[in-house]
Write an enzyme that holds these catalytic residues in place. Structure first.
Site, PDB file in Angstrom:
ATOM      1  N   CYS A  35      24.291  21.319  29.467  1.00  0.00           N
ATOM      2  CA  CYS A  35      23.265  20.314  30.364  1.00  0.00           C
ATOM      3  C   CYS A  35      23.351  21.216  31.570  1.00  0.00           C
ATOM      4  CB  CYS A  35      23.792  18.967  30.428  1.00  0.00           C
ATOM      5  SG  CYS A  35      25.397  18.942  31.243  1.00  0.00           S
ATOM      6  N   CYS A  38      26.322  21.514  33.940  1.00  0.00           N
ATOM      7  CA  CYS A  38      27.168  22.799  33.468  1.00  0.00           C
ATOM      8  C   CYS A  38      26.736  23.900  34.257  1.00  0.00           C
ATOM      9  CB  CYS A  38      27.344  22.848  31.885  1.00  0.00           C
ATOM     10  SG  CYS A  38      27.847  21.682  30.920  1.00  0.00           S
ATOM     11  N   ASP A 474      -9.057  42.992  48.902  1.00  0.00           N
ATOM     12  CA  ASP A 474      -9.143  44.344  49.193  1.00  0.00           C
ATOM     13  C   ASP A 474     -10.735  44.757  48.332  1.00  0.00           C
ATOM     14  OD1 ASP A 474      -8.617  47.111  50.112  1.00  0.00           O
ATOM     15  OD2 ASP A 474      -8.235  47.380  47.958  1.00  0.00           O
TER      16      ASP A 474
END
Length: 787
Positions: A35, A38, A474
């Site tokens: 999970c 952990c 640009d």
């Protein structure tokens, strides 16, 4: 990003840092995580090491650790294993520099940073087996417990026989993980499941053997809410609860893991190498060589139906290629000598020979793979907050469960009721969905984006994209193609366009000037193949060119060249010259002998940097979405205004004659005015502006510096991908927030009900599992994202 990761050829990767504090990054494969709690524990443990920063991804099972170069990766592994998890260093999928060729057996043994989505997953198969067996055993237990009319004499012992293997064998992974965590004085969702099921099973054993629940003829119903009884729970069993919680947790874990593999599958398929070998052409032979050993300039043969193993330029043959895997384009693209091809695209119709232009580690595919890996390692700010909360959530829940048990027991509701309420608290509060909220959504989004030719650098991009209201574009190479093209041919009444292109195109084909190449290319494209006799070609000091084409003297160049040769310019051609100059186009005047020995001006050829296909459509979509497009260029105002008018950018939003060093200043000026700016560029001179912008978008065919400075990279030269990238980023951020909201909302809403004794533990177990399934399923919806 949470961890600033650079690229390298081995398990430890060189990372940008300050001059006095060099850093490297090691990636670890971590096993045993169940999970998000952990992952948070491992991240905290690694973070306690001197000079170490870590980002642990529960969904992918990877930890990216930035540390001093003198630190041994074995120390990192030891830190992880010391708290009960497994870890091992893994090599990056694509190194940043070409390694020396190695034996094929050694290459095959090199660990990969991303799992093969098609490879069998033993843990997934084992989860499926246990979940389905436990489901088969649990269904009759729950069915009998729910219906008193089905409760035959000694039915409770029948339920015990079916429940015992579910709790012990089916729940073994939870009990084992809980025991490991207990040794390290830690708790995760496995602890909650284990304690909850063992409490229900243990209470049921006590009542069966020492209470009155084992008597023949004992019956009880299944209630949505726990209820006190006159026997103080001594005749109440929770076997169906223990079995249902275990089975629901197993089913949820199985579906969750399968969903995670599906989420990671798109990007894993993308990052699978296009080919392990390339056939290098040596004389009249084709020699198989590992792609790592092919150098730029080598020629390789690619047969029909094969992927291109490296980036390069076609030098022999014509074919159609499927570029969808790299650019998202759905239609085949025709290629011929001189055209560029990318690694990862597929040759469709005929054999071609390609001259490689990049080494294996520098191909567009390699850049994509590294970018996807890096993006999936990060976390959003809101996910980092969720991780910090979940790290403390489990211990708090255990404390709340114990207090709930004691409160209801002492209050006189009965210890059976108290145990049921405590179990409901333990089970319903599992924060497993929190750890999946960001990783699954980000994995799906980065994989889907890569399919569409859009590469996100990391989770921070998602948060930046939400606020963008101004897009600075640009001009050269971004809005335009960056290549000169023939825009128009203005002629006198005596000649036609074809005659002008035939004479001037043949003459210009002898030169390498960009304007000359544009005219020669237009002549080749528009006219039928023919061979003209071209003699006495002379370049005239940058003013133009003179020569003889099929016996006729031809002059082509600037107005100054024509004037110096005393050639009169008709009024209609003079007007065409003035009109072209007003919108910044480059003009070429063409004149040739009329047969009497006198030169006569015949045409004006208008050449300009062509607007890229799709640019006008992209600008229109930006405006439709409330974004302000701004054109930024070092070109002259006339040329800038012409391009802006063609694509639909307002004249007030054109900034021309900007030096490369001033582009970042212009972005900063907009930011100081309150705008949140996305900058789109492709050149070295755009890198500073890309870095300055709130969101940098680099064209994938641009320079390496621009690509590295950008937060988003567009693999194909199509400005229409910019609004698509913003939509994908915003959709992904919305999905992550939705996941986290529902994960938190579930816990916040259900926990008080459990504490108040208003939630059956079995119902709590089912809803806990469904919360994880919901998060994974919601993330998988991003696979259906369309342009």
């Amino acid at each position: 990003m949470a961890t600033d990761v650079a690229e390298s050829a081995g398990p430890a990767e060189a990372t940008a840092g300050t001059a006095d504090a060099p850093r490297v990054t090691t990636e670890l494969a971590v096993t045993g995580m169940t999970c998000g709690t952990c992952a948070a524990r491992i991240q905290r443990r690694l973070g306690r090491l001197p000079g170490v920063e870590a980002s642990v991804n529960y969904a992918s099972g990877r930890a990216r650790v930035t540390h001093p170069p003198e630190q041994d990766p074995d120390e990192l592994v030891a830190a992880v294993t010391a708290i009960g998890f497994g870890a091992s260093p893994v090599a990056p999928l694509v190194p940043a520099s070409v390694p020396s060729p190695r034996p094929s057996s050694e290459r095959a043994a090199t660990p990969r940073a991303t799992p093969d989505a098609d490879a069998p997953d033993p843990e997934l198969a084992e989860l499926r087996h246990r979940a389905l067996v436990c489901l088969a055993l649990t269904i009759p237990v729950v069915a009998v417990a729910m219906n008193p009319d089905w409760q035959f004499r000694y039915w409770q012992w029948f339920s015990l026989v079916l429940t015992a293997p579910v709790v012990v064998w089916g729940g073994w992974r939870f009990h084992l993980a809980a025991a490991k965590n207990l040794r390290h004085l830690a708790a995760t969702m496995d602890t909650l499941v284990s304690v909850g099921t063992l409490a229900a099973f243990g209470w049921s054993l006590w009542t069966l053997f020492f209470g009155g629940a084992g008597l023949g003829g004992m019956r009880h119903g299944l209630y949505l809410l726990p209820q006190p009884d006159q026997f103080d729970g001594a005749r109440t069993i929770y076997l169906e609860t223990a079995a249902a919680i275990t089975t629901a947790a197993l089913l949820g874990r199985w579906i969750e893991r399968r969903g995670r593999r599906r989420a990671l599958g798109v990007s894993a398929a993308l990052m699978a190498p296009p080919a392990a070998e390339a056939r290098v052409v040596v004389g009249d032979r084709e020699l198989p060589v590992p792609v790592e050993g092919v150098q730029p300039g080598d020629r390789i043969a690619v047969a029909a139906g094969e992927p291109f193993p490296l980036d390069g330029r076609v030098v022999e043959g014509r074919s159609s290629i499927d570029a969808g895997a790299m650019t998202g384009e759905s239609t085949p693209v025709d290629v011929e000598p001189g055209d560029e091809v990318l690694a990862g695209t597929r040759n469709e119709t005929a054999r071609v020979v390609v001259e490689t232009t990049r080494a294996a580690a520098d191909t567009q595919w390699a850049r994509m793979a590294r970018r996807v890996e890096e993006a999936q390692a990060g976390k959003t700010a809101i996910q980092r907050l969720a991780d910090r909360i979940s790290a403390w959530f489990v211990p708090v829940v255990i404390l709340v469960a114990v207090n709930t048990l004691l409160f209801w027991g002492v209050a006189g509701a009965g210890w059976g009721f108290a145990i049921a309420a405590g179990m409901a608290v333990l089970v319903v509060a599992c924060p497993c969905a929190l750890g999946l909220a960001t990783p699954t959504a980000l994995a799906v989004a980065t994989g889907r984006g890569a399919q569409l030719g859009i590469l996100l650098r990391g989770p921070e991009v998602l948060e930046s994209s939400r606020r963008v209201d101004t897009i600075v574009l640009d001009k050269t190479g971004t809005v335009t193609t960056g290549r000169m093209t023939l825009r128009a041919v203005h002629t006198t009444r005596e000649v036609g366009r074809e005659e002008v292109l035939a004479r001037v195109g043949a003459l210009e084909a002898e030169l390498e000037h960009p304007v000359a190449r544009a005219i020669a290319a237009a002549a080749r494209d528009e006219l039928p193949p023919r061979t003209a006799e071209v003699r006495d070609v002379t370049a005239l000091d940058g003013l133009g060119v003179a020569g003889t084409v099929d016996g006729v003297r031809v002059l082509a160049g600037r107005r100054r060249l024509i004037d110096e040769q005393d050639v009169a310019v008709p009024a209609e051609l003079a007007r065409a010259l003035d009109a072209a100059a007003s919108h910044g186009a480059t003009t070429v005047l063409a004149a040739w002998d009329d047969g009497s020995g006198a030169m006569v001006a015949r045409a004006v050829l208008e050449v300009a940097d062509g607007v890229r296909e799709g640019s006008a459509e992209a600008v229109a979509e930006m405006k439709a979405r409330g974004l302000r497009p701004v054109l930024l260029t070092g070109d002259n105002p006339a040329a800038a205004a012409a391009v802006a008018a063609e694509v639909g950018i307002a004249a007030d939003d054109v900034v021309a004659e900007v030096l490369p060093t001033e582009k970042a200043d212009e972005v900063r000026r907009l930011q100081e005015q309150g705008a949140t700016v996305a900058m789109v560029g492709d050149g070295v001179n755009d890198a500073a502006a890309l870095a300055q912008a709130d969101l940098g978008v680099a064209m994938g065919t641009g320079t390496a510096m621009a690509i590295e400075a950008g937060d988003v990279t567009l693999v194909r030269d199509d400005l229409r991908a910019v609004p698509v990238a913003l939509r994908l980023a915003r959709r992904t951020l919305g999905t992550i927030r939705g996941n986290l909201f529902w994960a938190f909302a579930y816990n916040v809403a259900a926990l008080p009900l459990a504490v108040g004794g208003l939630l059956n533990p079995m119902i709590a177990g089912v809803t806990m599992a469904l919360s994880s399934v919901f998060v994974v399923g919601n993330s998988l919806r991003l696979r259906r994202f369309r342009t």
